[in-house]
Write a protein that holds these residues in place. Structure first.
Motif, PDB file in Angstrom:
ATOM      1  N   ARG A 116       0.852  -1.193   0.000  1.00  0.00           N
ATOM      2  CA  ARG A 116       0.000   0.000   0.000  1.00  0.00           C
ATOM      3  C   ARG A 116       0.884   1.238   0.000  1.00  0.00           C
ATOM      4  O   ARG A 116       1.886   1.289   0.710  1.00  0.00           O
ATOM      5  CB  ARG A 116      -0.868   0.054   1.243  1.00  0.00           C
ATOM      6  CG  ARG A 116      -1.771  -1.104   1.385  1.00  0.00           C
ATOM      7  CD  ARG A 116      -3.189  -0.779   0.927  1.00  0.00           C
ATOM      8  NE  ARG A 116      -3.832  -2.028   0.575  1.00  0.00           N
ATOM      9  CZ  ARG A 116      -4.671  -2.191  -0.447  1.00  0.00           C
ATOM     10  NH1 ARG A 116      -4.968  -1.174  -1.205  1.00  0.00           N
ATOM     11  NH2 ARG A 116      -5.201  -3.351  -0.696  1.00  0.00           N
ATOM     12  N   ALA A 117       0.537   2.219  -0.800  1.00  0.00           N
ATOM     13  CA  ALA A 117       1.304   3.459  -0.833  1.00  0.00           C
ATOM     14  C   ALA A 117       0.350   4.640  -0.795  1.00  0.00           C
ATOM     15  O   ALA A 117      -0.736   4.585  -1.366  1.00  0.00           O
ATOM     16  CB  ALA A 117       2.156   3.521  -2.092  1.00  0.00           C
ATOM     17  N   LEU A 118       0.725   5.668  -0.074  1.00  0.00           N
ATOM     18  CA  LEU A 118      -0.062   6.900  -0.031  1.00  0.00           C
ATOM     19  C   LEU A 118       0.787   8.011  -0.615  1.00  0.00           C
ATOM     20  O   LEU A 118       1.934   8.200  -0.218  1.00  0.00           O
ATOM     21  CB  LEU A 118      -0.431   7.258   1.410  1.00  0.00           C
ATOM     22  CG  LEU A 118      -1.329   6.300   2.190  1.00  0.00           C
ATOM     23  CD1 LEU A 118      -1.476   6.779   3.621  1.00  0.00           C
ATOM     24  CD2 LEU A 118      -2.688   6.187   1.537  1.00  0.00           C
ATOM     25  N   ASN A 159       0.644  12.134  -1.595  1.00  0.00           N
ATOM     26  CA  ASN A 159      -0.120  13.356  -1.393  1.00  0.00           C
ATOM     27  C   ASN A 159       0.527  14.499  -2.153  1.00  0.00           C
ATOM     28  O   ASN A 159       1.685  14.827  -1.909  1.00  0.00           O
ATOM     29  CB  ASN A 159      -0.162  13.658   0.118  1.00  0.00           C
ATOM     30  CG  ASN A 159      -1.065  14.805   0.437  1.00  0.00           C
ATOM     31  OD1 ASN A 159      -0.652  15.955   0.376  1.00  0.00           O
ATOM     32  ND2 ASN A 159      -2.310  14.513   0.762  1.00  0.00           N
ATOM     33  N   ARG A 214       4.366  14.312  -0.711  1.00  0.00           N
ATOM     34  CA  ARG A 214       4.631  13.408   0.409  1.00  0.00           C
ATOM     35  C   ARG A 214       4.276  11.998  -0.010  1.00  0.00           C
ATOM     36  O   ARG A 214       3.229  11.763  -0.598  1.00  0.00           O
ATOM     37  CB  ARG A 214       3.763  13.764   1.615  1.00  0.00           C
ATOM     38  CG  ARG A 214       4.014  15.140   2.137  1.00  0.00           C
ATOM     39  CD  ARG A 214       3.257  15.310   3.428  1.00  0.00           C
ATOM     40  NE  ARG A 214       3.115  16.718   3.712  1.00  0.00           N
ATOM     41  CZ  ARG A 214       1.991  17.271   4.137  1.00  0.00           C
ATOM     42  NH1 ARG A 214       0.926  16.523   4.330  1.00  0.00           N
ATOM     43  NH2 ARG A 214       1.940  18.549   4.389  1.00  0.00           N
ATOM     44  N   LEU A 260       4.312   7.775   1.282  1.00  0.00           N
ATOM     45  CA  LEU A 260       4.395   6.832   2.399  1.00  0.00           C
ATOM     46  C   LEU A 260       4.139   5.463   1.798  1.00  0.00           C
ATOM     47  O   LEU A 260       3.182   5.298   1.038  1.00  0.00           O
ATOM     48  CB  LEU A 260       3.306   7.200   3.417  1.00  0.00           C
ATOM     49  CG  LEU A 260       3.219   6.464   4.742  1.00  0.00           C
ATOM     50  CD1 LEU A 260       4.467   6.714   5.565  1.00  0.00           C
ATOM     51  CD2 LEU A 260       2.003   6.943   5.521  1.00  0.00           C
ATOM     52  N   ILE A 261       4.984   4.491   2.106  1.00  0.00           N
ATOM     53  CA  ILE A 261       4.767   3.154   1.546  1.00  0.00           C
ATOM     54  C   ILE A 261       4.932   2.100   2.632  1.00  0.00           C
ATOM     55  O   ILE A 261       5.739   2.268   3.556  1.00  0.00           O
ATOM     56  CB  ILE A 261       5.714   2.879   0.341  1.00  0.00           C
ATOM     57  CG1 ILE A 261       5.298   1.569  -0.358  1.00  0.00           C
ATOM     58  CG2 ILE A 261       7.175   2.844   0.780  1.00  0.00           C
ATOM     59  CD1 ILE A 261       5.911   1.406  -1.730  1.00  0.00           C
ATOM     60  N   GLN A 262       4.138   1.042   2.506  1.00  0.00           N
ATOM     61  CA  GLN A 262       4.177  -0.032   3.486  1.00  0.00           C
ATOM     62  C   GLN A 262       5.357  -0.956   3.161  1.00  0.00           C
ATOM     63  O   GLN A 262       5.418  -1.525   2.072  1.00  0.00           O
ATOM     64  CB  GLN A 262       2.864  -0.825   3.389  1.00  0.00           C
ATOM     65  CG  GLN A 262       2.498  -1.580   4.624  1.00  0.00           C
ATOM     66  CD  GLN A 262       1.041  -1.991   4.607  1.00  0.00           C
ATOM     67  OE1 GLN A 262       0.450  -2.183   3.551  1.00  0.00           O
ATOM     68  NE2 GLN A 262       0.445  -2.144   5.772  1.00  0.00           N
ATOM     69  N   ALA A 314      13.386   3.690   9.194  1.00  0.00           N
ATOM     70  CA  ALA A 314      12.201   3.080   9.799  1.00  0.00           C
ATOM     71  C   ALA A 314      11.343   2.335   8.785  1.00  0.00           C
ATOM     72  O   ALA A 314      11.386   2.624   7.584  1.00  0.00           O
ATOM     73  CB  ALA A 314      11.357   4.155  10.475  1.00  0.00           C
ATOM     74  N   ALA A 315      10.563   1.393   9.310  1.00  0.00           N
ATOM     75  CA  ALA A 315       9.585   0.693   8.477  1.00  0.00           C
ATOM     76  C   ALA A 315       8.587   1.711   7.931  1.00  0.00           C
ATOM     77  O   ALA A 315       8.407   2.787   8.501  1.00  0.00           O
ATOM     78  CB  ALA A 315       8.860  -0.358   9.311  1.00  0.00           C
ATOM     79  N   ASN A 316       7.943   1.361   6.828  1.00  0.00           N
ATOM     80  CA  ASN A 316       6.947   2.224   6.186  1.00  0.00           C
ATOM     81  C   ASN A 316       7.513   3.625   5.942  1.00  0.00           C
ATOM     82  O   ASN A 316       7.001   4.615   6.461  1.00  0.00           O
ATOM     83  CB  ASN A 316       5.672   2.306   7.033  1.00  0.00           C
ATOM     84  CG  ASN A 316       5.197   0.937   7.468  1.00  0.00           C
ATOM     85  OD1 ASN A 316       5.094   0.032   6.655  1.00  0.00           O
ATOM     86  ND2 ASN A 316       4.948   0.767   8.753  1.00  0.00           N
ATOM     87  N   PHE A 363       8.529   7.286   5.059  1.00  0.00           N
ATOM     88  CA  PHE A 363       7.822   8.498   4.642  1.00  0.00           C
ATOM     89  C   PHE A 363       8.835   9.428   4.019  1.00  0.00           C
ATOM     90  O   PHE A 363       9.868   9.720   4.624  1.00  0.00           O
ATOM     91  CB  PHE A 363       7.193   9.137   5.893  1.00  0.00           C
ATOM     92  CG  PHE A 363       6.619  10.501   5.673  1.00  0.00           C
ATOM     93  CD1 PHE A 363       5.387  10.653   5.067  1.00  0.00           C
ATOM     94  CD2 PHE A 363       7.290  11.638   6.090  1.00  0.00           C
ATOM     95  CE1 PHE A 363       4.832  11.919   4.873  1.00  0.00           C
ATOM     96  CE2 PHE A 363       6.750  12.903   5.904  1.00  0.00           C
ATOM     97  CZ  PHE A 363       5.520  13.044   5.291  1.00  0.00           C
ATOM     98  N   LEU A 365      -2.124   3.481   6.086  1.00  0.00           N
ATOM     99  CA  LEU A 365      -1.824   2.380   5.161  1.00  0.00           C
ATOM    100  C   LEU A 365      -2.710   1.178   5.488  1.00  0.00           C
ATOM    101  O   LEU A 365      -3.205   0.488   4.603  1.00  0.00           O
ATOM    102  CB  LEU A 365      -0.344   1.994   5.263  1.00  0.00           C
ATOM    103  CG  LEU A 365       0.675   3.034   4.794  1.00  0.00           C
ATOM    104  CD1 LEU A 365       2.076   2.651   5.261  1.00  0.00           C
ATOM    105  CD2 LEU A 365       0.653   3.171   3.285  1.00  0.00           C
ATOM    106  N   GLN A 374       7.058  -0.442  14.994  1.00  0.00           N
ATOM    107  CA  GLN A 374       7.207  -0.256  13.551  1.00  0.00           C
ATOM    108  C   GLN A 374       6.006  -0.850  12.841  1.00  0.00           C
ATOM    109  O   GLN A 374       6.118  -1.399  11.745  1.00  0.00           O
ATOM    110  CB  GLN A 374       8.493  -0.945  13.051  1.00  0.00           C
ATOM    111  CG  GLN A 374       9.746  -0.378  13.688  1.00  0.00           C
ATOM    112  CD  GLN A 374      10.317   0.767  12.896  1.00  0.00           C
ATOM    113  OE1 GLN A 374      10.820   0.584  11.807  1.00  0.00           O
ATOM    114  NE2 GLN A 374      10.195   1.964  13.430  1.00  0.00           N
TER     115      GLN A 374
END
Lengths: 106, 238
Positions: free
Chosen positions: A3-5, A7, A21, A23-25, A68-70, A72, B43, B187
């Motif tokens: 999943r990716a957001l 913006n 911006r 953000l990806i899982q 970090a995970a996910n 940004f 997410l 996390q």
């Protein structure tokens, strides 16, 4: 697929500075952590991110372990003309994902 | 008139006396929660939105916006006290005749986060069901019961020492306003039960198994304690 957001504004004036911006899982496994059985979990990270603006690279990042995970990522862009922004994350174990967004410049 | 003013003052004082752990976070982490495009919990919400269709929830419940207010009313009573995650699992098992998503799996958290988001900003309003009374009393007893090698109860930190520090971390008042939430230490996303298990192992006691009725009892008590506070799902915590 992860999943990716993403913006960003849909429209902008020519020459305007816009903020993007993303953000990806992703687990961003460092490759240093021992598992319960004592073996080390192999590294699994996103190594590279690029943003193409009408096929021209406008932003890229090398990512490393300990991020970090996910992850940004936020960056800015000077708009020139209407077109397509393509965001690509590539990483270990053949990870590759591309998302596209259109931007209208007036 | 004066009596009314006094009542309002008292009401204001009690409302002010409670504080979400949001207030204890750094401005950066607060910004992360406030801004949906920076909140990693979103997410999971997006995954939940996809599951809402693919797992067949929308077949009965229609648009997920119809679930507004639902998360603010749990745990509820249905044969036994049941929390929102338990309700989702029960719905899958009894009505869809499928194996429910495992507790705290990505899918279960995604659906809970999506449903929780529909009630974001609404006041926590636990049901006033007399059948919940025994579990509520049990929850309060568990909250005040000393446990583990450190011989500490929840209340000793979260009531008696809230706002002070345990090593470098602030001790919050333990209001479950934002679950499931994204915790930077994890996390990832986690449920209130995961948080409770963390605290239990922290005082070196053996945590109950996931889905145990004790967790629902504690959640029931905590939600009653936090009644009226705004729901923050999906929250971000350090």
């Amino acid at each position: 697929m992860a999943r990716a957001l993403i913006n960003l504004p849909r429209t902008a004036r020519r020459g305007e500075v816009i903020e993007i911006r993303t953000l990806i899982q992703h687990v961003m496994e460092t490759g240093y952590r021992p598992r319960a059985d004592g073996s080390v979990a192999p590294r699994d990270i996103i190594t590279h991110f690029t943003c193409l603006y009408n096929n021209e690279e406008v932003f890229s990042v090398e990512l490393a372990p300990a991020i970090a995970a996910n992850p940004f990522l936020s960056f800015s862009l000077v708009t020139a003309e209407s077109g397509i922004l393509a965001f690509t994350w590539t990483g270990d174990n053949g990870f590759e994902q591309t998302e596209t967004r259109s931007l209208t410049v007036t | 008139m004066r009596r009314l003013a006094l009542a309002l003052l008292l009401l204001g004082a009690t409302a002010e006396a409670r504080e979400s752990s949001f207030a204890l976070m750094s401005p950066e982490t607060q910004a992360m929660q406030r801004e949906d495009s920076a909140n990693p919990g979103m997410l999971w919400v997006e995954e939940g939105r996809a599951l809402w269709e693919s797992a067949g929830c929308s077949g009965c419940h229609g648009d997920v916006a119809g679930m507004r207010g639902v998360a603010a009313r749990y745990p509820a009573f249905d044969g036994a006290p049941i929390d929102l995650a338990g309700r989702i699992a029960q719905c899958q098992e009894a009505r869809q005749h499928r194996i429910p998503f495992a507790r705290d799996s990505g899918e279960a958290l995604a659906l809970a986060a999506l449903i929780g988001l529909q009630s974001r900003g609404m006041p926590i309003s636990p049901p006033d069901d007399p059948r919940l009374a025994p579990a509520l009393a049990r929850g309060e007893a568990l909250y005040r019961e000393r446990r583990g090698q450190l011989d500490l109860s929840c209340a000793q930190c979260h009531d008696a020492n809230a706002g002070r520090h345990l090593a470098g971390s602030s001790i919050p008042e333990a209001h479950p306003t934002g679950y499931p939430l994204y915790r930077l230490e994890w996390q990832g996303m986690g449920s209130l039960q995961r948080r409770l298990r963390n605290c239990m192992t922290g005082v070196r006691s053996e945590p109950y198994a996931y889905g145990a009725p004790e967790y629902v009892a504690i959640e029931l008590f905590l939600m009653r304690r936090a009644a009226g506070m705004a729901l923050e799902t999906p929250a971000v915590r350090p």
